[in-house]
Design a protein around this motif. Structure first.
Motif, PDB file in Angstrom:
ATOM      1  N   SER A 224       0.835  -1.209   0.000  1.00  0.00           N
ATOM      2  CA  SER A 224       0.000   0.000   0.000  1.00  0.00           C
ATOM      3  C   SER A 224       0.867   1.255   0.000  1.00  0.00           C
ATOM      4  CB  SER A 224      -0.926  -0.014   1.222  1.00  0.00           C
ATOM      5  OG  SER A 224      -1.833  -1.072   1.149  1.00  0.00           O
ATOM      6  N   VAL A 225       1.918   1.251   0.849  1.00  0.00           N
ATOM      7  CA  VAL A 225       2.831   2.397   0.873  1.00  0.00           C
ATOM      8  C   VAL A 225       3.534   2.548  -0.471  1.00  0.00           C
ATOM      9  CG1 VAL A 225       4.935   3.303   1.937  1.00  0.00           C
ATOM     10  CG2 VAL A 225       3.173   2.243   3.368  1.00  0.00           C
ATOM     11  N   ILE A 226       3.996   1.439  -1.024  1.00  0.00           N
ATOM     12  CA  ILE A 226       4.683   1.493  -2.318  1.00  0.00           C
ATOM     13  C   ILE A 226       3.747   2.006  -3.409  1.00  0.00           C
ATOM     14  CG2 ILE A 226       5.670   0.029  -4.125  1.00  0.00           C
ATOM     15  CD1 ILE A 226       6.828  -1.709  -1.865  1.00  0.00           C
ATOM     16  N   ASN A 227       2.485   1.551  -3.377  1.00  0.00           N
ATOM     17  CA  ASN A 227       1.532   1.976  -4.404  1.00  0.00           C
ATOM     18  C   ASN A 227       1.294   3.485  -4.349  1.00  0.00           C
ATOM     19  OD1 ASN A 227      -0.670   1.396  -6.427  1.00  0.00           O
ATOM     20  ND2 ASN A 227      -1.910   2.213  -4.759  1.00  0.00           N
ATOM     21  N   VAL A 228       1.097   3.984  -3.102  1.00  0.00           N
ATOM     22  CA  VAL A 228       0.850   5.428  -2.974  1.00  0.00           C
ATOM     23  C   VAL A 228       2.070   6.228  -3.410  1.00  0.00           C
ATOM     24  CG1 VAL A 228       0.430   7.267  -1.306  1.00  0.00           C
ATOM     25  CG2 VAL A 228      -0.865   5.131  -1.154  1.00  0.00           C
ATOM     26  N   GLU A 242      12.864  16.336  -7.156  1.00  0.00           N
ATOM     27  CA  GLU A 242      13.340  16.075  -5.802  1.00  0.00           C
ATOM     28  C   GLU A 242      12.281  15.367  -4.963  1.00  0.00           C
ATOM     29  OE1 GLU A 242      16.297  16.304  -4.530  1.00  0.00           O
ATOM     30  OE2 GLU A 242      17.044  16.939  -6.498  1.00  0.00           O
ATOM     31  N   GLN A 243      11.023  15.804  -5.103  1.00  0.00           N
ATOM     32  CA  GLN A 243       9.945  15.123  -4.373  1.00  0.00           C
ATOM     33  C   GLN A 243       9.743  13.711  -4.912  1.00  0.00           C
ATOM     34  OE1 GLN A 243       6.346  17.425  -3.950  1.00  0.00           O
ATOM     35  NE2 GLN A 243       7.466  19.354  -3.806  1.00  0.00           N
ATOM     36  N   ALA A 244       9.915  13.541  -6.208  1.00  0.00           N
ATOM     37  CA  ALA A 244       9.823  12.201  -6.785  1.00  0.00           C
ATOM     38  C   ALA A 244      10.933  11.312  -6.232  1.00  0.00           C
ATOM     39  CB  ALA A 244       9.913  12.280  -8.312  1.00  0.00           C
ATOM     40  N   ARG A 245      12.135  11.894  -6.038  1.00  0.00           N
ATOM     41  CA  ARG A 245      13.230  11.128  -5.457  1.00  0.00           C
ATOM     42  C   ARG A 245      12.873  10.671  -4.028  1.00  0.00           C
ATOM     43  NH1 ARG A 245      18.576  10.973  -6.695  1.00  0.00           N
ATOM     44  NH2 ARG A 245      18.284  12.685  -8.188  1.00  0.00           N
ATOM     45  N   THR A 246      12.239  11.585  -3.273  1.00  0.00           N
ATOM     46  CA  THR A 246      11.819  11.219  -1.917  1.00  0.00           C
ATOM     47  C   THR A 246      10.822  10.056  -1.937  1.00  0.00           C
ATOM     48  OG1 THR A 246      12.132  13.508  -1.178  1.00  0.00           O
ATOM     49  CG2 THR A 246      10.747  12.071   0.189  1.00  0.00           C
ATOM     50  N   ALA A 247       9.891  10.098  -2.887  1.00  0.00           N
ATOM     51  CA  ALA A 247       8.914   9.006  -3.012  1.00  0.00           C
ATOM     52  C   ALA A 247       9.610   7.696  -3.344  1.00  0.00           C
ATOM     53  CB  ALA A 247       7.873   9.354  -4.077  1.00  0.00           C
ATOM     54  N   LEU A 248      10.601   7.758  -4.245  1.00  0.00           N
ATOM     55  CA  LEU A 248      11.331   6.541  -4.597  1.00  0.00           C
ATOM     56  C   LEU A 248      12.128   6.011  -3.413  1.00  0.00           C
ATOM     57  CD1 LEU A 248      12.586   7.469  -8.185  1.00  0.00           C
ATOM     58  CD2 LEU A 248      10.774   5.873  -7.577  1.00  0.00           C
ATOM     59  N   GLY A 295       4.707   8.626   5.088  1.00  0.00           N
ATOM     60  CA  GLY A 295       5.226   8.556   3.736  1.00  0.00           C
ATOM     61  C   GLY A 295       4.146   8.248   2.724  1.00  0.00           C
ATOM     62  N   ALA A 296       3.071   7.595   3.168  1.00  0.00           N
ATOM     63  CA  ALA A 296       1.946   7.308   2.273  1.00  0.00           C
ATOM     64  C   ALA A 296       0.920   8.427   2.293  1.00  0.00           C
ATOM     65  CB  ALA A 296       1.282   5.992   2.682  1.00  0.00           C
ATOM     66  N   GLY A 297       1.222   9.530   2.968  1.00  0.00           N
ATOM     67  CA  GLY A 297       0.321  10.674   2.983  1.00  0.00           C
ATOM     68  C   GLY A 297      -0.679  10.649   4.109  1.00  0.00           C
ATOM     69  N   LEU A 298      -0.480   9.792   5.118  1.00  0.00           N
ATOM     70  CA  LEU A 298      -1.436   9.673   6.223  1.00  0.00           C
ATOM     71  C   LEU A 298      -0.796  10.209   7.498  1.00  0.00           C
ATOM     72  CD1 LEU A 298      -4.183   8.549   7.259  1.00  0.00           C
ATOM     73  CD2 LEU A 298      -2.978   6.409   7.767  1.00  0.00           C
ATOM     74  N   THR A 299      -1.440  11.159   8.130  1.00  0.00           N
ATOM     75  CA  THR A 299      -0.980  11.701   9.394  1.00  0.00           C
ATOM     76  C   THR A 299      -1.607  10.884  10.526  1.00  0.00           C
ATOM     77  OG1 THR A 299      -0.788  13.918   8.463  1.00  0.00           O
ATOM     78  CG2 THR A 299      -0.875  13.731  10.871  1.00  0.00           C
ATOM     79  N   GLY A 333     -11.053   8.054   2.583  1.00  0.00           N
ATOM     80  CA  GLY A 333     -10.687   9.340   1.998  1.00  0.00           C
ATOM     81  C   GLY A 333     -10.000  10.253   2.985  1.00  0.00           C
ATOM     82  N   SER A 334      -9.992   9.873   4.269  1.00  0.00           N
ATOM     83  CA  SER A 334      -9.348  10.681   5.295  1.00  0.00           C
ATOM     84  C   SER A 334      -7.843  10.524   5.219  1.00  0.00           C
ATOM     85  CB  SER A 334      -9.853  10.263   6.682  1.00  0.00           C
ATOM     86  OG  SER A 334      -9.137  10.944   7.686  1.00  0.00           O
ATOM     87  N   ARG A 335      -7.136  11.617   5.468  1.00  0.00           N
ATOM     88  CA  ARG A 335      -5.674  11.579   5.522  1.00  0.00           C
ATOM     89  C   ARG A 335      -5.193  11.768   6.949  1.00  0.00           C
ATOM     90  NH1 ARG A 335      -4.033   8.549   2.151  1.00  0.00           N
ATOM     91  NH2 ARG A 335      -6.162   7.845   2.617  1.00  0.00           N
ATOM     92  N   HIS A 336      -6.082  11.487   7.901  1.00  0.00           N
ATOM     93  CA  HIS A 336      -5.725  11.648   9.300  1.00  0.00           C
ATOM     94  C   HIS A 336      -6.317  10.473  10.084  1.00  0.00           C
ATOM     95  CE1 HIS A 336      -6.071  13.193  13.462  1.00  0.00           C
ATOM     96  NE2 HIS A 336      -4.911  13.771  13.181  1.00  0.00           N
ATOM     97  N   ALA A 337      -5.505   9.865  10.950  1.00  0.00           N
ATOM     98  CA  ALA A 337      -5.953   8.742  11.771  1.00  0.00           C
ATOM     99  C   ALA A 337      -5.449   8.935  13.184  1.00  0.00           C
ATOM    100  CB  ALA A 337      -5.448   7.419  11.208  1.00  0.00           C
ATOM    101  N   ARG A 338      -6.172   8.360  14.124  1.00  0.00           N
ATOM    102  CA  ARG A 338      -5.808   8.466  15.529  1.00  0.00           C
ATOM    103  C   ARG A 338      -5.672   7.051  16.113  1.00  0.00           C
ATOM    104  NH1 ARG A 338      -9.412  12.057  14.234  1.00  0.00           N
ATOM    105  NH2 ARG A 338     -11.157  10.694  14.796  1.00  0.00           N
TER     106      ARG A 338
END
Length: 417
Positions: A224-228, A242-248, A295-299, A333-338
């Motif tokens: 899932s992380v790799i896919n995102v 540079e951001q693409a490098r961070t994703a890689l 890294g997958a966009g989830l806080t 669809g949420s990018r935030h979890a507790r």
């Protein structure tokens, strides 16, 4: 494994718990071997013993002739089929012995063939047939010895004393008793073998499910992380290298971790019983899990701290949080979890919330992931509750006991016998 424990750990020897090797398959005509050695040995013993008895009873009983020896050979030879046709053999040996005694031939080991045939029939489950054959033989002997002796050889014979019939009856009862004890022990062996087979199958099923859960949790989260991150990298490859490098870089780290955990599972399969080369993950790696989710966009917001947990409970708690966050990444669809950790002296409570909304039909996660979480909790005597929150989003609530229940310890000991 059970057999090895019996040898190395003391206690009763393996054959006593499993059954002696020569008895395996007794009563099963399809799998039993032909008992040539024992049949030949019995035949020689009966012939030799009867010949000796004839010399001791000269003038009292009829001398052995070819017909008498033929009856002895037939009675002994029938034992060759005692595992395949036990009913026919027990009646055949009883009839041969009855003809032998009715013809006035000497008493001797002729009863041995009937005893062995009765033993095999009772052990094979044909109890009534064995009892009937012995009863007919005893009743026939009573008729011959106290009534028909006047018309049967040897001539001028007198009636046998009734005390002799008591001795014969006692031998008949002893034969039946020994046969019944052997049958009971054989049935106990069969039950123990079946119980061991069921326990082994249960352990194999539990191990298979455990490996399936481990692989699912590791691969589902990492992929899932790799896919995102792959999607982010493709989108930014031209506009923000540079951001693409961070994703890689995130993809590389996630794939390396997944390969390491998969290798650990496979090593366990190749060398069962060996200690793992790396410790199993636990809640001490929760910050690393939060970082991967970021890294997958989830806080992820974490509240509370975890107590000291046994290795099994620690791994289950980590995998439950991992699967719940993976489901948020994939299906919300949420990018935030507790993540909230709460515990007392009896149990650890894990609560993972997201605000939704669901992005597909598989809201809350795939069937395998939820089933894996429930299995992990149930294995420890805990519970899992999953479902939508009243205020929106999705919640996973896990309660894991901090002490293994007594019945689970007993079950573990029984499976390890």
């Amino acid at each position: 494994m059970d057999g090895e424990q019996g040898v190395r750990g003391g206690g009763s020897p393996r054959w006593w718990r499993h059954g002696p090797p020569w008895w395996r398959g007794a009563g099963d005509g399809r799998g039993a071997r032909w008992p040539w050695p024992s049949t030949l040995l019995v035949t020689f013993f009966v012939l030799g013993g009867s010949n000796y008895a004839a010399h001791q009873q000269v003038g009292e009983r009829a001398a052995l002739d070819p017909f008498a020896r033929a009856l002895l050979v037939v009675g002994s030879g029938l034992l060759l089929w005692r595992h395949r046709l036990p009913v026919l053999v027990v009646f055949g040996t009883a009839a041969a012995a009855m003809l032998y005694l009715g013809a006035g031939y000497p008493y001797g080991p002729v009863f041995l063939t009937v005893a062995l045939a009765c033993f095999s029939a009772v052990v094979a489950g044909h109890r009534k047939a064995a009892w009937t054959a012995l009863g007919m033989l005893w009743a026939g002997h009573v008729l011959v010895a106290h009534w028909l002796y006047q018309w049967l050889p040897p001539s001028k014979d007198s009636a046998a004393p009734w005390g002799q019939e008591g001795v014969i009856a006692a031998w008949v009862v002893a034969i039946v008793a020994v046969s019944e004890l052997a049958r009971t022990r054989r049935e106990q062996w069969a039950r123990e073998r079946a119980e061991r087979a069921r326990a082994a199958q249960r352990r194999a099923d539990e191990e298979r499910l455990r490996i399936a859960r481990e692989l699912h949790d590791v691969l589902a989260h990492s992929i899932s992380v790799i896919n995102v991150q792959a999607g982010v990298g493709l989108a930014l490859l031209d506009t923000a290298p540079e951001q693409a490098r961070t994703a890689l870089s995130t993809i590389k780290a996630a794939s390396k971790e997944a390969l390491g955990e998969v290798r650990q599972v496979l090593d366990t399969l190749r060398t069962p019983g060996d200690a793992p080369r790396a410790p199993a993950p636990g809640l001490d790696r929760l910050p690393e899990l939060v970082s991967q989710a970021a890294g997958a966009g989830l806080t992820v917001e974490v509240e509370g701290t975890a107590p000291g947990l046994p290795p099994g409970a620690d791994l289950a708690a980590f995998r439950i949080v991992q699967e719940a966050l993976t489901n948020v990444v994939r299906h919300s669809g949420s990018r935030h979890a507790r993540v909230r950790l709460d515990h007392d002296t009896d149990a650890l409570r894990l609560r993972i919330d997201d605000d939704g909304p669901a992005t597909g039909a598989d809201a809350g996660g795939s069937g395998n992931g939820l089933a894996g979480m429930r299995e992990r909790a149930a294995a420890l005597g805990g519970t899992i509750e999953v479902g939508p929150r009243p205020e929106g989003g999705f919640r996973v609530l896990a309660v894991l006991p901090l002490k293994v229940k007594t019945e689970l310890k007993v079950k573990a000991k029984e499976d390890g016998r």
